[in-house]
Design a protein around this motif. Structure first.
Motif, short mmCIF file in Angstrom:
data_model
loop_
_atom_site.label_atom_id
_atom_site.label_comp_id
_atom_site.label_asym_id
_atom_site.label_seq_id
_atom_site.Cartn_x
_atom_site.Cartn_y
_atom_site.Cartn_z
N LEU A 51 0.82 -1.22 0.00
CA LEU A 51 0.00 0.00 0.00
C LEU A 51 0.86 1.27 0.00
N GLY A 52 2.14 1.11 0.24
CA GLY A 52 3.03 2.27 0.28
C GLY A 52 3.00 3.01 1.60
N LEU A 53 2.46 2.37 2.63
CA LEU A 53 2.43 2.98 3.96
C LEU A 53 3.72 2.60 4.67
N HIS A 54 4.54 3.58 4.97
CA HIS A 54 5.84 3.33 5.58
C HIS A 54 5.76 3.32 7.10
N ALA A 55 6.73 2.68 7.69
CA ALA A 55 6.89 2.69 9.14
C ALA A 55 7.23 4.12 9.59
N PRO A 56 7.09 4.41 10.87
CA PRO A 56 7.34 5.78 11.35
C PRO A 56 8.72 6.34 10.99
N ASP A 57 9.72 5.48 10.82
CA ASP A 57 11.06 5.96 10.46
C ASP A 57 11.23 6.14 8.95
N GLY A 58 10.15 5.93 8.19
CA GLY A 58 10.20 6.13 6.74
C GLY A 58 10.64 4.90 5.97
N GLN A 59 11.00 3.84 6.68
CA GLN A 59 11.44 2.60 6.05
C GLN A 59 10.25 1.69 5.77
N ASP A 60 10.49 0.63 5.02
CA ASP A 60 9.47 -0.38 4.85
C ASP A 60 9.18 -1.05 6.19
N TRP A 61 7.97 -1.60 6.29
CA TRP A 61 7.62 -2.36 7.49
C TRP A 61 8.36 -3.69 7.49
N SER A 62 8.69 -4.13 8.68
CA SER A 62 9.21 -5.47 8.92
C SER A 62 8.45 -6.02 10.12
N GLU A 63 8.57 -7.30 10.37
CA GLU A 63 7.88 -7.86 11.54
C GLU A 63 8.38 -7.20 12.82
N ASP A 64 9.66 -6.94 12.89
CA ASP A 64 10.23 -6.34 14.11
C ASP A 64 9.73 -4.92 14.34
N ASN A 65 9.79 -4.06 13.30
CA ASN A 65 9.36 -2.68 13.56
C ASN A 65 7.84 -2.58 13.69
N PHE A 66 7.09 -3.51 13.09
CA PHE A 66 5.64 -3.52 13.29
C PHE A 66 5.31 -3.88 14.74
N ARG A 67 5.95 -4.92 15.25
CA ARG A 67 5.71 -5.29 16.65
C ARG A 67 6.09 -4.15 17.60
N ALA A 68 7.22 -3.51 17.33
CA ALA A 68 7.64 -2.39 18.17
C ALA A 68 6.63 -1.24 18.12
N GLU A 69 6.10 -0.98 16.94
CA GLU A 69 5.13 0.11 16.81
C GLU A 69 3.82 -0.24 17.51
#
Length: 75
Positions: A51-69
């Motif tokens: 969908l082009g929705l980036h993680a808060p740091d502007g990077q692609d989502w990963s399982e780790d940064n999704f869980r952290a968020e």
């Protein structure tokens, strides 16, 4: 939804402040992906990135940064 259930449900009952535009977009995107029949974390991550929705740091989502968020948003 049964009439009685509607009396006690408050979707934002534990949220300390108004929902931000970011949170609204993220939750809408997650619901859209779930609506496609995706219900696993790898599929959700792929869907957010598609969908082009980036993680808060502007990077692609990963399982780790999704869980952290999700942890951050749940605090």
């Amino acid at each position: 939804m049964p009439e009685k259930a509607a009396h006690y449900l408050e979707p934002e009952q534990t949220h300390p402040e108004p929902i931000s535009p970011y949170e609204t977009k993220l939750s809408g995107s997650i619901m859209e992906i779930f609506g496609r029949g995706v219900h696993d974390l790898p599929g959700l991550i792929a869907g957010l990135n598609d969908l082009g929705l980036h993680a808060p740091d502007g990077q692609d989502w990963s399982e780790d940064n999704f869980r952290a968020e999700m942890r951050r948003l749940g605090d």
